[in-house]
Design an enzyme around this catalytic site. Structure first.
Site, short mmCIF file in Angstrom:
data_model
loop_
_atom_site.label_atom_id
_atom_site.label_comp_id
_atom_site.label_asym_id
_atom_site.label_seq_id
_atom_site.Cartn_x
_atom_site.Cartn_y
_atom_site.Cartn_z
N HIS A 4 56.94 -47.04 45.91
CA HIS A 4 57.18 -46.48 44.58
C HIS A 4 58.68 -46.29 44.32
O HIS A 4 59.19 -46.63 43.27
CB HIS A 4 56.43 -45.15 44.47
CG HIS A 4 56.64 -44.22 45.64
ND1 HIS A 4 56.57 -44.64 46.95
CD2 HIS A 4 56.97 -42.90 45.71
CE1 HIS A 4 56.82 -43.63 47.76
NE2 HIS A 4 57.07 -42.56 47.03
N ARG A 5 59.41 -45.77 45.33
CA ARG A 5 60.85 -45.52 45.15
C ARG A 5 61.62 -46.84 45.04
O ARG A 5 62.51 -46.98 44.22
CB ARG A 5 61.37 -44.66 46.32
CG ARG A 5 62.72 -44.01 46.05
CD ARG A 5 63.05 -42.91 47.05
NE ARG A 5 62.13 -41.79 46.95
CZ ARG A 5 61.14 -41.56 47.80
NH1 ARG A 5 60.94 -42.33 48.83
NH2 ARG A 5 60.34 -40.53 47.61
N LYS A 14 67.14 -39.94 50.98
CA LYS A 14 67.17 -40.55 49.64
C LYS A 14 68.51 -41.22 49.37
O LYS A 14 68.56 -42.32 48.82
CB LYS A 14 66.91 -39.49 48.56
CG LYS A 14 65.46 -39.02 48.51
CD LYS A 14 65.24 -38.08 47.34
CE LYS A 14 63.81 -37.59 47.31
NZ LYS A 14 63.59 -36.60 46.24
N PHE A 73 58.20 -40.26 56.21
CA PHE A 73 58.14 -38.81 56.06
C PHE A 73 56.94 -38.47 55.17
O PHE A 73 56.22 -39.37 54.72
CB PHE A 73 59.44 -38.29 55.43
CG PHE A 73 59.61 -38.66 53.97
CD1 PHE A 73 59.95 -39.95 53.61
CD2 PHE A 73 59.39 -37.72 52.95
CE1 PHE A 73 60.09 -40.30 52.27
CE2 PHE A 73 59.54 -38.06 51.61
CZ PHE A 73 59.89 -39.36 51.27
N ASP A 109 62.14 -37.87 41.07
CA ASP A 109 61.07 -36.95 41.41
C ASP A 109 59.89 -37.81 41.84
O ASP A 109 59.62 -38.85 41.23
CB ASP A 109 60.69 -36.07 40.21
CG ASP A 109 59.90 -34.85 40.67
OD1 ASP A 109 60.29 -34.24 41.68
OD2 ASP A 109 58.89 -34.51 40.02
N SER A 110 59.22 -37.40 42.90
CA SER A 110 58.18 -38.26 43.44
C SER A 110 57.05 -37.43 44.02
O SER A 110 57.19 -36.23 44.23
CB SER A 110 58.77 -39.17 44.51
OG SER A 110 59.35 -38.40 45.54
N TYR A 119 53.69 -37.83 53.34
CA TYR A 119 52.30 -38.26 53.52
C TYR A 119 52.20 -39.70 54.07
O TYR A 119 51.11 -40.26 54.10
CB TYR A 119 51.55 -38.15 52.18
CG TYR A 119 51.57 -36.74 51.61
CD1 TYR A 119 50.58 -35.82 51.94
CD2 TYR A 119 52.58 -36.33 50.74
CE1 TYR A 119 50.61 -34.52 51.44
CE2 TYR A 119 52.62 -35.04 50.22
CZ TYR A 119 51.64 -34.15 50.57
OH TYR A 119 51.66 -32.87 50.07
N ASP A 120 53.30 -40.29 54.48
CA ASP A 120 53.30 -41.69 54.98
C ASP A 120 52.23 -41.96 56.04
O ASP A 120 51.60 -43.02 56.01
CB ASP A 120 54.68 -42.07 55.53
CG ASP A 120 55.66 -42.44 54.42
OD1 ASP A 120 55.22 -42.63 53.27
OD2 ASP A 120 56.86 -42.52 54.71
P1 IMP Z 1 60.62 -34.63 45.88
O1 IMP Z 1 60.60 -35.96 45.19
O2 IMP Z 1 61.81 -34.46 46.74
O3 IMP Z 1 60.37 -33.51 44.93
O4 IMP Z 1 59.42 -34.58 46.93
C1 IMP Z 1 58.21 -35.14 46.71
C2 IMP Z 1 57.23 -34.94 47.86
O5 IMP Z 1 56.24 -35.97 47.71
C3 IMP Z 1 57.81 -35.15 49.26
O6 IMP Z 1 58.19 -33.95 49.85
C4 IMP Z 1 56.63 -35.77 50.01
O7 IMP Z 1 55.75 -34.76 50.45
C5 IMP Z 1 55.94 -36.56 48.92
N1 IMP Z 1 56.47 -37.93 48.91
C6 IMP Z 1 57.27 -38.50 47.95
N2 IMP Z 1 57.59 -39.77 48.30
C7 IMP Z 1 57.00 -39.99 49.49
C8 IMP Z 1 56.98 -41.10 50.37
O8 IMP Z 1 57.62 -42.14 50.17
N3 IMP Z 1 56.25 -40.95 51.49
C9 IMP Z 1 55.56 -39.83 51.79
N4 IMP Z 1 55.56 -38.76 51.02
C10 IMP Z 1 56.27 -38.84 49.87
#
Ligand code: IMP
Length: 206
Positions: free
Chosen positions: A181-182, A13, A153, A72-73, A155-156
């Site tokens: 999204h990010r 990140k 990483f 958060d994602s 679910y990509d």
């Molecule tokens: P956090 O934002 O670090 O709490 O993690 C969110 C979780 O959502 C990650 O561990 C992934 O499993 C999933 N995730 C979030 N963004 C992505 C992405 O860009 N690709 C794939 N999985 C994602």
């Protein structure tokens, strides 16, 4: 020079954040959680991406006494009523890895014809323990039956964004970092901070 704290120590990140803020780095400096002595563990107790990002940004800004942002994602799947959603990272238990999370998702979706899904990222900005603003980015797509590709990483490998016939795992960062999204949430916060920098001699969120 303005210092702003990226409230994460996730290297993946931090790289993405630094790349997105690159045009502003002559006018501001990004610190990370690793630069802050005794940085606290912040629990995600919210019920939405907005709440969780906001909690992390507020606590970080209060602790470090500087503006902070946090993200958060997660993945929302239509036929699973939005799951795994904010629980995306813990979907197959606290100690599971990406492969196990993908297997659980595919098992839950077995036989389902509606494969619609979206990734969501919310970045919250806070100052002195108070929310300033949140920025949301989304990318729509479909979940395929079997993982494909080794980039990225989470679910990509099972997510095919609309307009493409390859997964994020196959497309790699050149495409993903433009449409994800990010990337979209980052574009919004970078534009906001650029405006603040342009309009203020001394950067303050007051
Ligand atoms: P956090 O934002 O670090 O709490 O993690 C969110 C979780 O959502 C990650 O561990 C992934 O499993 C999933 N995730 C979030 N963004 C992505 C992405 O860009 N690709 C794939 N999985 C994602």
């Amino acid at each position: 020079m303005l210092q702003i704290l990226a409230a994460t120590s996730n290297k993946h990140k931090v790289e993405e954040f630094r790349a997105a803020f690159a045009p502003l780095l002559s006018r501001m400096e990004i610190l990370t959680a690793d630069d802050i002595h005794g940085y606290p563990e912040i629990r995600e107790t919210g019920t939405s991406f907005e709440e969780n990002a906001d909690i992390k940004a507020r606590e970080a800004s209060a602790y470090a006494d500087m503006p902070a942002f946090a993200d958060d994602s997660g993945l929302e799947v239509a036929v699973l009523n939005g799951a795994p959603g904010i629980f995306s990272a813990r979907y197959a238990g606290d100690h599971a890895g990406d492969a196990e999370r993908i297997q659980k998702l595919l098992a839950e979706m077995k036989g389902k014809t509606n494969r619609r899904a979206r990734f969501v990222c919310v970045i919250a900005l806070a100052y002195r323990g108070t929310s300033v603003k949140t920025f949301r980015g989304e990318v729509n797509g479909t979940i395929i039956d079997e993982p494909r590709g080794t980039h990225g990483f989470g679910y990509d490998p099972v997510f095919v964004p609309d307009g493409y016939d390859k997964t994020f795992g196959e497309l790699g960062p050149e495409v993903k970092d433009k449409i994800s999204h990010r990337a979209k949430a980052l574009e919004k916060i970078v534009a906001f901070i650029k405006e603040e920098l342009d309009s203020m001699d001394d950067f303050e969120f007051e």
